[in-house]
Design a protein around this motif. Structure first.
Motif, PDB file in Angstrom:
ATOM      1  N   TYR A   1       0.969  -1.029  -0.215  1.00 34.54           N
ATOM      2  CA  TYR A   1       0.129  -0.017   0.205  1.00 34.54           C
ATOM      3  C   TYR A   1       0.910   1.200   0.006  1.00 34.54           C
ATOM      4  N   SER A   2       0.423   2.285  -0.579  1.00 33.16           N
ATOM      5  CA  SER A   2       1.040   3.756  -0.882  1.00 33.16           C
ATOM      6  C   SER A   2       0.250   5.148  -0.764  1.00 33.16           C
ATOM      7  N   PRO A   3      -0.027   5.965   0.399  1.00 26.08           N
ATOM      8  CA  PRO A   3      -1.870   6.494   0.266  1.00 26.08           C
ATOM      9  C   PRO A   3      -1.035   7.348  -1.489  1.00 26.08           C
ATOM     10  N   SER A   4       0.380   7.572  -1.756  1.00 27.65           N
ATOM     11  CA  SER A   4       0.296   8.625  -3.384  1.00 27.65           C
ATOM     12  C   SER A   4       0.400   7.391  -3.984  1.00 27.65           C
ATOM     13  N   SER A   5       0.187   8.038  -5.478  1.00 23.37           N
ATOM     14  CA  SER A   5       0.468   7.402  -6.657  1.00 23.37           C
ATOM     15  C   SER A   5       2.676   7.679  -6.981  1.00 23.37           C
ATOM     16  N   VAL A   6       3.292   8.730  -6.172  1.00 19.51           N
ATOM     17  CA  VAL A   6       3.996   8.987  -6.248  1.00 19.51           C
ATOM     18  C   VAL A   6       5.711   7.462  -6.459  1.00 19.51           C
ATOM     19  N   VAL A   7       4.769   6.539  -5.246  1.00 19.80           N
ATOM     20  CA  VAL A   7       6.133   4.617  -6.436  1.00 19.80           C
ATOM     21  C   VAL A   7       6.045   4.861  -7.330  1.00 19.80           C
ATOM     22  N   THR A   8       4.925   5.325  -8.419  1.00 18.73           N
ATOM     23  CA  THR A   8       4.747   4.811  -9.673  1.00 18.73           C
ATOM     24  C   THR A   8       6.160   5.579 -10.283  1.00 18.73           C
TER      25      THR A   8
ATOM     26  N   ALA B   1      10.356   6.442  -1.677  1.00 17.99           N
ATOM     27  CA  ALA B   1       8.975   6.000  -2.268  1.00 17.99           C
ATOM     28  C   ALA B   1       8.078   6.202  -0.782  1.00 17.99           C
ATOM     29  N   LEU B   2       8.201   5.514  -0.304  1.00 19.73           N
ATOM     30  CA  LEU B   2       6.786   5.318   1.536  1.00 19.73           C
ATOM     31  C   LEU B   2       7.355   6.362   1.890  1.00 19.73           C
ATOM     32  N   SER B   3       7.922   7.208   1.950  1.00 23.22           N
ATOM     33  CA  SER B   3       8.414   7.750   2.944  1.00 23.22           C
ATOM     34  C   SER B   3       8.184   9.236   2.339  1.00 23.22           C
ATOM     35  N   GLU B   4       8.876   9.588   1.380  1.00 21.76           N
ATOM     36  CA  GLU B   4       7.418  11.018  -0.384  1.00 21.76           C
ATOM     37  C   GLU B   4       6.440  10.910  -0.110  1.00 21.76           C
ATOM     38  N   ALA B   5       5.620   9.574   0.551  1.00 23.64           N
ATOM     39  CA  ALA B   5       4.207   9.478   0.356  1.00 23.64           C
ATOM     40  C   ALA B   5       3.488   9.925   1.810  1.00 23.64           C
ATOM     41  N   SER B   6       4.670   9.428   2.461  1.00 21.15           N
ATOM     42  CA  SER B   6       4.322   9.937   4.030  1.00 21.15           C
ATOM     43  C   SER B   6       4.323  11.672   4.325  1.00 21.15           C
ATOM     44  N   GLU B   7       5.268  11.669   3.448  1.00 22.71           N
ATOM     45  CA  GLU B   7       5.011  13.630   3.493  1.00 22.71           C
ATOM     46  C   GLU B   7       3.831  14.026   2.991  1.00 22.71           C
ATOM     47  N   ARG B   8       3.051  13.508   1.788  1.00 22.76           N
ATOM     48  CA  ARG B   8       2.604  14.037   1.113  1.00 22.76           C
ATOM     49  C   ARG B   8       0.965  14.353   2.139  1.00 22.76           C
ATOM     50  N   VAL B   9       0.894  13.525   2.706  1.00 22.53           N
ATOM     51  CA  VAL B   9       0.085  13.547   3.562  1.00 22.53           C
ATOM     52  C   VAL B   9       0.087  14.200   4.401  1.00 22.53           C
ATOM     53  N   ARG B  10       1.375  14.201   4.898  1.00 24.34           N
ATOM     54  CA  ARG B  10       1.369  15.065   6.293  1.00 24.34           C
ATOM     55  C   ARG B  10       1.233  16.419   5.386  1.00 24.34           C
ATOM     56  N   ALA B  11       1.690  16.839   3.283  1.00 29.46           N
ATOM     57  CA  ALA B  11       1.904  18.153   3.700  1.00 29.46           C
ATOM     58  C   ALA B  11       0.066  18.493   3.631  1.00 29.46           C
ATOM     59  N   LYS B  12      -0.798  17.598   2.666  1.00 30.36           N
ATOM     60  CA  LYS B  12      -2.169  17.931   3.327  1.00 30.36           C
ATOM     61  C   LYS B  12      -3.155  18.097   3.971  1.00 30.36           C
TER      62      LYS B  12
ATOM     63  N   CYS C   1       1.961   9.742   7.258  1.00 32.68           N
ATOM     64  CA  CYS C   1       0.298   8.420   7.011  1.00 32.68           C
ATOM     65  C   CYS C   1       0.765   6.985   8.020  1.00 32.68           C
ATOM     66  N   THR C   2       0.888   6.555   8.989  1.00 28.63           N
ATOM     67  CA  THR C   2       1.301   5.595   9.627  1.00 28.63           C
ATOM     68  C   THR C   2       1.192   4.707   8.770  1.00 28.63           C
TER      69      THR C   2
ATOM     70  N   ALA D   1       3.800   1.692   8.436  1.00 27.34           N
ATOM     71  CA  ALA D   1       3.726   0.005   8.521  1.00 27.34           C
ATOM     72  C   ALA D   1       3.945  -0.655   7.620  1.00 27.34           C
ATOM     73  N   GLU D   2       3.889  -0.052   6.312  1.00 28.97           N
ATOM     74  CA  GLU D   2       3.837  -0.976   5.347  1.00 28.97           C
ATOM     75  C   GLU D   2       5.065  -1.731   4.569  1.00 28.97           C
ATOM     76  N   LEU D   3       6.078   0.127   5.305  1.00 27.52           N
ATOM     77  CA  LEU D   3       7.666  -0.059   5.007  1.00 27.52           C
ATOM     78  C   LEU D   3       7.370  -0.764   6.090  1.00 27.52           C
ATOM     79  N   GLU D   4       7.698  -0.957   7.237  1.00 27.02           N
ATOM     80  CA  GLU D   4       8.758  -1.907   8.242  1.00 27.02           C
ATOM     81  C   GLU D   4       8.131  -3.555   7.875  1.00 27.02           C
ATOM     82  N   ALA D   5       7.452  -3.440   7.304  1.00 24.00           N
ATOM     83  CA  ALA D   5       6.445  -4.178   6.989  1.00 24.00           C
ATOM     84  C   ALA D   5       7.383  -4.775   5.737  1.00 24.00           C
ATOM     85  N   MET D   6       7.853  -4.173   4.684  1.00 23.73           N
ATOM     86  CA  MET D   6       8.437  -4.504   3.569  1.00 23.73           C
ATOM     87  C   MET D   6      10.103  -4.548   4.166  1.00 23.73           C
ATOM     88  N   GLU D   7      10.014  -3.688   5.461  1.00 25.81           N
ATOM     89  CA  GLU D   7      11.685  -3.700   5.949  1.00 25.81           C
ATOM     90  C   GLU D   7      11.663  -5.478   6.366  1.00 25.81           C
TER      91      GLU D   7
END
Length: 95
Positions: free
Chosen positions: A19-26, A47-58, A63-64, A68-74
């Motif tokens: 999951y990503s809250p933003s299409s920035v992953v593409t 990608a997921l850090s940038e996506a999370s920061e986009r949520v913060r900006a908006k 975006c927790t 969490a997705e990044l932690e699972a991937m790690e």
């Protein structure tokens, strides 16, 4: 900021829906592409850090779910850190 799901295939051929809250992953991955494990995780972190920061900006908060997705991937990636030539395939996106 459309939610984007992406499917990955790990070195043991298991697959995960991510999951990503933003299409920035593409911007960081190409569908059908194999990435060396370290490179895949480097891109995932960015990608997921940038996506999370986009949520913060908006919305004013990070975006927790992205973190969490990044932690699972790690956690999954650690299984193959010592495996020479381990790679991850980005199967595709579902925007």
């Amino acid at each position: 900021m459309p939610v984007t799901y992406f499917r990955v295939r790990w070195p043991d051929l298991t697959e995960s829906n991510c999951y990503s809250p933003s299409s920035v992953v593409t911007d960081y991955f190409d569908a059908g592409q194999d990435y060396p494990l370290d490179e895949f995780m480097r891109r995932a972190r960015l990608a997921l850090s940038e996506a999370s920061e986009r949520v913060r900006a908006k919305y004013g908060y990070a975006c927790t779910a992205a973190m969490a997705e990044l932690e699972a991937m790690e956690s999954t990636a650690r299984r193959w850190q010592a495996a020479p030539g381990a790679s991850v395939r980005l199967i595709g996106f579902d925007c």
